[in-house]
Enzyme design. Structure first.
Site, mmCIF file in Angstrom:
data_model
loop_
_atom_site.group_PDB
_atom_site.id
_atom_site.type_symbol
_atom_site.label_atom_id
_atom_site.label_comp_id
_atom_site.label_asym_id
_atom_site.label_seq_id
_atom_site.Cartn_x
_atom_site.Cartn_y
_atom_site.Cartn_z
ATOM 1 N N GLY A 50 -12.730 -1.305 9.585
ATOM 2 C CA GLY A 50 -13.380 -2.555 9.184
ATOM 3 C C GLY A 50 -14.896 -2.577 9.265
ATOM 4 O O GLY A 50 -15.494 -3.640 9.091
ATOM 5 N N TRP A 52 -17.192 -1.324 7.182
ATOM 6 C CA TRP A 52 -17.821 -1.695 5.898
ATOM 7 C C TRP A 52 -17.638 -3.195 5.647
ATOM 8 O O TRP A 52 -18.513 -3.854 5.094
ATOM 9 C CB TRP A 52 -17.228 -0.887 4.735
ATOM 10 C CG TRP A 52 -17.793 0.492 4.601
ATOM 11 C CD1 TRP A 52 -18.315 1.265 5.591
ATOM 12 C CD2 TRP A 52 -17.923 1.258 3.387
ATOM 13 N NE1 TRP A 52 -18.749 2.470 5.077
ATOM 14 C CE2 TRP A 52 -18.514 2.493 3.725
ATOM 15 C CE3 TRP A 52 -17.575 1.028 2.063
ATOM 16 C CZ2 TRP A 52 -18.779 3.492 2.780
ATOM 17 C CZ3 TRP A 52 -17.837 2.025 1.116
ATOM 18 C CH2 TRP A 52 -18.444 3.237 1.474
ATOM 19 N N ASP A 70 -5.996 -1.927 3.205
ATOM 20 C CA ASP A 70 -5.814 -0.592 3.781
ATOM 21 C C ASP A 70 -4.348 -0.388 4.163
ATOM 22 O O ASP A 70 -3.626 -1.341 4.449
ATOM 23 C CB ASP A 70 -6.685 -0.417 5.037
ATOM 24 C CG ASP A 70 -6.961 1.066 5.329
ATOM 25 O OD1 ASP A 70 -8.122 1.494 5.168
ATOM 26 O OD2 ASP A 70 -6.015 1.792 5.707
ATOM 27 N N ASP A 89 -0.826 -0.525 0.198
ATOM 28 C CA ASP A 89 -1.360 0.564 -0.624
ATOM 29 C C ASP A 89 -2.148 -0.036 -1.784
ATOM 30 O O ASP A 89 -1.645 -0.935 -2.474
ATOM 31 C CB ASP A 89 -0.184 1.399 -1.156
ATOM 32 C CG ASP A 89 -0.639 2.704 -1.778
ATOM 33 O OD1 ASP A 89 -1.713 2.722 -2.421
ATOM 34 O OD2 ASP A 89 0.084 3.698 -1.637
ATOM 35 N N ASP A 115 -14.147 3.514 0.347
ATOM 36 C CA ASP A 115 -14.386 4.610 1.302
ATOM 37 C C ASP A 115 -13.047 5.320 1.530
ATOM 38 O O ASP A 115 -12.855 5.991 2.538
ATOM 39 C CB ASP A 115 -14.917 3.999 2.611
ATOM 40 C CG ASP A 115 -15.519 5.017 3.559
ATOM 41 O OD1 ASP A 115 -15.887 6.118 3.108
ATOM 42 O OD2 ASP A 115 -15.625 4.710 4.768
ATOM 43 N N LYS A 155 -16.357 6.765 -2.506
ATOM 44 C CA LYS A 155 -16.461 8.046 -1.787
ATOM 45 C C LYS A 155 -15.618 9.103 -2.490
ATOM 46 O O LYS A 155 -14.510 8.820 -2.951
ATOM 47 C CB LYS A 155 -15.961 7.898 -0.352
ATOM 48 C CG LYS A 155 -15.984 9.242 0.393
ATOM 49 C CD LYS A 155 -15.914 9.072 1.873
ATOM 50 C CE LYS A 155 -14.495 8.880 2.361
ATOM 51 N NZ LYS A 155 -14.497 8.723 3.830
HETATM 52 C C1 LIG Z 1 -12.770 6.599 6.132
HETATM 53 S S1 LIG Z 1 -11.568 5.367 6.315
HETATM 54 C C2 LIG Z 1 -12.417 3.906 5.830
HETATM 55 C C3 LIG Z 1 -13.444 3.422 6.829
HETATM 56 C C4 LIG Z 1 -13.961 2.037 6.492
HETATM 57 N N1 LIG Z 1 -14.814 2.072 5.311
HETATM 58 C C5 LIG Z 1 -14.759 1.465 7.621
HETATM 59 O O1 LIG Z 1 -15.979 1.400 7.510
HETATM 60 O O2 LIG Z 1 -14.171 1.037 8.611
HETATM 61 C C6 LIG Z 1 -10.516 5.657 4.931
HETATM 62 C C7 LIG Z 1 -9.350 4.693 4.841
HETATM 63 O O3 LIG Z 1 -8.720 4.828 3.560
HETATM 64 C C8 LIG Z 1 -7.395 4.387 3.738
HETATM 65 N N2 LIG Z 1 -6.570 4.732 2.572
HETATM 66 C C9 LIG Z 1 -6.327 5.968 2.062
HETATM 67 N N3 LIG Z 1 -5.510 5.889 1.006
HETATM 68 C C10 LIG Z 1 -5.229 4.571 0.811
HETATM 69 C C11 LIG Z 1 -4.443 3.838 -0.123
HETATM 70 N N4 LIG Z 1 -3.755 4.470 -1.093
HETATM 71 N N5 LIG Z 1 -4.362 2.508 -0.020
HETATM 72 C C12 LIG Z 1 -5.049 1.866 0.967
HETATM 73 N N6 LIG Z 1 -5.827 2.495 1.887
HETATM 74 C C13 LIG Z 1 -5.921 3.830 1.819
HETATM 75 C C14 LIG Z 1 -6.971 5.052 5.038
HETATM 76 O O4 LIG Z 1 -5.857 4.397 5.602
HETATM 77 C C15 LIG Z 1 -8.245 4.942 5.881
HETATM 78 O O5 LIG Z 1 -8.178 3.841 6.771
#
Ligand SMILES: C[S@@+](CC[C@H](N)C(=O)[O-])C[C@H]1O[C@@H](n2cnc3c(N)ncnc32)[C@H](O)[C@@H]1O
Length: 224
Positions: A50, A52, A70, A89, A115, A155
Site C-alpha cells: 500500500g 503507492w 491486489d 486478480d 507496480d 513497471k
Molecule cells: C511490488 S508489489 C507492489 C508494491 C506496491 N506498489 C506498494 O507500493 O506497496 C507487486 C504486487 O503485485 C501484485 N500482483 C501481481 N500480479 C497481480 C495480479 N494479477 N492481480 C493483482 N495483483 C497482482 C502482487 O500481489 C504484489 O503485491
C-alpha cells in the site's frame, strides 16, 4: 544495490510512515512528471502493501480518489483521499466490482499505476515474459478505463519484449518516458515506463457493460 543504500531507503520509509521503500520510486517519478495532481482519480494495480496508495492519496488529496487492487490483502487505513481497496486478480476487474464500491464504472480514471510483478522464479526470461503479460493486461485496461489525456506509470522487467511494449505505449500516449528511480535496485531489471496523455480514440477493448437492475454479488475472492 549496496546494503547501506538499501538500509537508507528502508529506514527512510519507516521514518516517513510508508509501508515500503517502493513509495520513493513513485515520489521520484511524480516529482518529475506531476501526474498525481489534486482531485485526480487513480487506479493502482498491484497495490499491496500500500505504499503507492499512501503517496497517491496524499498527493491527490481529499477531492481525489484512489482505488487499489491486489491479490494480497492490504491492511490498515490509507489517509489523504477517498480510498477503496479490493483483494483480487486484476484480470477479473469489471464494472460490477466498481459498482460494488459505489463508483460509476462509466467515469474513467485520470491515472493508472501498475507496480505489478509476477512471482519471480529466478529465470530472467520467465520473469520478463511474466511481467510482459501483466503489462499487456494493464495497457488493455488503460484503453478502456483511462480518460483521454490520462497518464500511466507501469513497471516492467526489461528483456526482449520491452521494445514492443514501448512501441505499443507510443501508439497510445502522446509521450512515453523511461524511469529508473534511485530507490530501484541498480542490478534489478525492473524499470518503469511513464505514458503521458492518452491519445483520443485509443480503445483497446470495450468496457464490459454494467448489468441492469443493480450490481450482482461480488465474485468469490473480491474483498472490501
Ligand atoms: C511490488 S508489489 C507492489 C508494491 C506496491 N506498489 C506498494 O507500493 O506497496 C507487486 C504486487 O503485485 C501484485 N500482483 C501481481 N500480479 C497481480 C495480479 N494479477 N492481480 C493483482 N495483483 C497482482 C502482487 O500481489 C504484489 O503485491
Amino acid at each position: 544495490m549496496p546494503r547501506e543504500v538499501q538500509d537508507h531507503w528502508f529506514k527512510e520509509a519507516k521514518r516517513q510512515g510508508y509501508r515500503s521503500r517502493a513509495a520513493f520510486k513513485l515520489t521520484e517519478i511524480d516529482d518529475k512528471r506531476k501526474i498525481l495532481r489534486k482531485g485526480r482519480r487513480i487506479l493502482d494495480l498491484g497495490c499491496a502493501p500500500g505504499s503507492w496508495m499512501q503517496v497517491a492519496a496524499q498527493r491527490v488529496g481529499p477531492g481525489g480518489l484512489v482505488v487499489g487492487i491486489d491479490l494480497q490483502p492490504v491492511t490498515g487505513n490509507i489517509q489523504g483521499s477517498e480510498v477503496h481497496i479490493v483483494q483480487g486478480d486484476v484480470a477479473n476487474m469489471d464494472d460490477a466490482m466498481l459498482q460494488q464500491l459505489g463508483l460509476d464504472p462509466q467515469v474513467p480514471f485520470d491515472v493508472i499505476l501498475s507496480d505489478m510483478a509476477p512471482a519471480t522464479t529466478g529465470s530472467k526470461d520467465t520473469d520478463h515474459y511474466g511481467s510482459m503479460n501483466l503489462c499487456e493486461q494493464v495497457l488493455d485496461m488503460a484503453g478502456s478505463r483511462l480518460c483521454v489525456d490520462g497518464d500511466l506509470v507501469i513497471k516492467t522487467f526489461e528483456g526482449p519484449g520491452s521494445k514492443d511494449l514501448v512501441d505499443r505505449m507510443k501508439d497510445m500516449f502522446e509521450t512515453v518516458r523511461p524511469a529508473k528511480p534511485k530507490a530501484s535496485r541498480s542490478v534489478s531489471r525492473e524499470m518503469f515506463l511513464v505514458g503521458l496523455k492518452l491519445k483520443p480514440g485509443v480503445v483497446t477493448e470495450s468496457r464490459p457493460s454494467a448489468p441492469k437492475g443493480g450490481p450482482p454479488p461480488l465474485p468469490g475472492g473480491w474483498g472490501r
